[in-house]
Design a protein around this motif. Structure first.
Motif, short mmCIF file in Angstrom:
data_model
loop_
_atom_site.label_atom_id
_atom_site.label_comp_id
_atom_site.label_asym_id
_atom_site.label_seq_id
_atom_site.Cartn_x
_atom_site.Cartn_y
_atom_site.Cartn_z
N ASN A 161 -30.16 -42.86 -30.33
CA ASN A 161 -31.62 -42.84 -30.20
C ASN A 161 -32.22 -44.19 -29.75
O ASN A 161 -33.41 -44.29 -29.52
CB ASN A 161 -32.27 -42.37 -31.51
CG ASN A 161 -31.65 -43.04 -32.71
OD1 ASN A 161 -31.07 -44.12 -32.59
ND2 ASN A 161 -31.74 -42.41 -33.87
N LYS A 162 -31.36 -45.20 -29.63
CA LYS A 162 -31.88 -46.51 -29.19
C LYS A 162 -31.37 -46.88 -27.80
O LYS A 162 -31.60 -48.00 -27.32
CB LYS A 162 -31.49 -47.59 -30.18
CG LYS A 162 -32.20 -47.44 -31.51
CD LYS A 162 -31.82 -48.56 -32.45
CE LYS A 162 -32.35 -48.28 -33.85
NZ LYS A 162 -31.52 -48.86 -34.89
N MET A 163 -30.62 -45.98 -27.17
CA MET A 163 -29.99 -46.35 -25.89
C MET A 163 -30.91 -46.09 -24.70
O MET A 163 -31.49 -45.02 -24.60
CB MET A 163 -28.70 -45.55 -25.71
CG MET A 163 -27.57 -46.06 -26.57
SD MET A 163 -26.14 -45.03 -26.39
CE MET A 163 -24.96 -45.93 -27.40
N ASN A 164 -30.95 -47.07 -23.80
CA ASN A 164 -31.71 -46.92 -22.56
C ASN A 164 -30.70 -46.56 -21.46
O ASN A 164 -30.07 -47.44 -20.86
CB ASN A 164 -32.44 -48.23 -22.25
CG ASN A 164 -33.26 -48.11 -20.98
OD1 ASN A 164 -33.02 -47.23 -20.15
ND2 ASN A 164 -34.21 -49.01 -20.81
N SER A 208 -30.92 -45.32 -18.43
CA SER A 208 -31.09 -45.72 -17.03
C SER A 208 -30.78 -47.20 -16.82
O SER A 208 -30.44 -47.62 -15.72
CB SER A 208 -32.50 -45.37 -16.53
OG SER A 208 -33.44 -45.77 -17.47
N GLU A 209 -30.85 -47.99 -17.88
CA GLU A 209 -30.46 -49.42 -17.81
C GLU A 209 -28.93 -49.53 -17.93
O GLU A 209 -28.28 -50.24 -17.15
CB GLU A 209 -31.19 -50.15 -18.95
CG GLU A 209 -30.60 -51.45 -19.44
CD GLU A 209 -30.75 -52.62 -18.47
OE1 GLU A 209 -31.55 -52.51 -17.54
OE2 GLU A 209 -30.02 -53.62 -18.66
N GLU A 221 -27.38 -38.50 -16.34
CA GLU A 221 -27.49 -39.87 -15.80
C GLU A 221 -26.15 -40.33 -15.22
O GLU A 221 -26.01 -41.47 -14.78
CB GLU A 221 -27.90 -40.86 -16.91
CG GLU A 221 -29.29 -40.64 -17.45
CD GLU A 221 -30.39 -41.22 -16.55
OE1 GLU A 221 -30.06 -41.85 -15.53
OE2 GLU A 221 -31.57 -41.03 -16.87
#
Ligand code: G3P
Ligand code: CA
Length: 249
Positions: free
Chosen positions: A176-179, A181-182, A208
């Motif tokens: 739940n804390k992962m970005n 697209s980065e 993604e």
């Protein structure tokens, strides 16, 4: 795929050659190696940043030389902690260096290596890359997928990715804390804590173009869920159990 979490650590003392040999024998796809660095700059296989839990010694790894760490018993603790799985041969096992593990298995095993606290050990990333290169596990002539580098530390993975874009890297953390697209700019996938993982996250990560390697799964029901949800791999202390579940799926 099944990743032997700290070796076959449900049956043998974690991060010892005994645990890694058993994982290979059980058929794990990868052996997981957590890295710490000694006072004299040697990379060793150990989860904690102190030797307290998994040896008969005390102190921070970074305050001890390899020679001092080599004097410790890395197996006896397991017999005390898990008497029903105790084996006489575990007494007196040594903490292995990364170099020793790579010498032991050569190209006959795949390695899943975690840089632990690389921000505390300034030389860790470079030392790791030098060691892997020496063993022809990265760079020219190496096979993609022979080594995967994992970390909670994005900078460590970015450093690896910049120097060796073909080496697969996995960003660890809470789903739940992962970005995503980065992350996809420097990693081939994500390694979420299974406690934070839902089926929808796996779908999203796959959209993604990211792989999902979940940790740490030791019960059969969750192993089945991972298969059903389409996770690409998971870490487990019980490779034999996982491989049986996956065969039956
Ligand atoms: O590396 C995946 C998983 O092992 C992360 O947790 O604490 O066992 O290294 P930890
Ligand atoms: Ca780990």
């Amino acid at each position: 795929m099944v990743i032997a979490h700290r070796g076959a650590s449900g049956y043998a003392p974690e991060h010892t050659l005994a645990a890694y040999d058993l994982a290979k024998k059980q058929g794990a796809d990868y052996i997981e190696i957590d890295l710490q660095m000694t006072k004299d700059g040697q990379l060793i296989a150990m989860h904690d940043d102190t030797v307290n839990r998994t040896t008969n010694g005390t102190g921070k790894v970074k305050a001890l030389t390899l020679k001092q760490i080599k004097q410790l018993d890395a197996g006896a603790w397991f017999n005390h902690a898990y008497p029903n799985r105790a084996k006489a041969k575990y007494i007196g096992l040594k903490v292995p260096t990364l170099d020793e593990i790579l010498n032991h298995f050569g190209h006959h095993m795949r390695y899943y290596i975690e840089t632990k606290k690389p921000y505390e050990y300034r030389e860790m990333n470079q030392q790791l890359l030098i060691t892997l290169k020496k063993h022809h596990l990265i760079g020219k002539g190496s096979k993609r997928g022979q080594v995967i580098i994992e970390s909670f530390d994005a900078d460590s993975l970015k450093t690896v990715h910049k120097q060796y874009p073909n080496v697969e890297t996995i960003q660890l953390g809470d789903a739940n804390k992962m970005n995503l697209s980065e992350i996809k700019h420097y990693a081939v996938g994500v390694g979420p804590n299974v406690e934070t993982l839902r089926a929808a996250f796996i779908k999203k990560a796959h959209k993604e173009g990211l792989l999902v390697h979940a940790w740490t799964i030791n019960d059969e029901q969750t192993m089945k869920d991972m298969e059903r949800w389409g996770a690409d791999a998971f870490f487990t202390n019980y490779d034999d159990k996982a491989l049986t579940v996956l065969k039956q799926a």
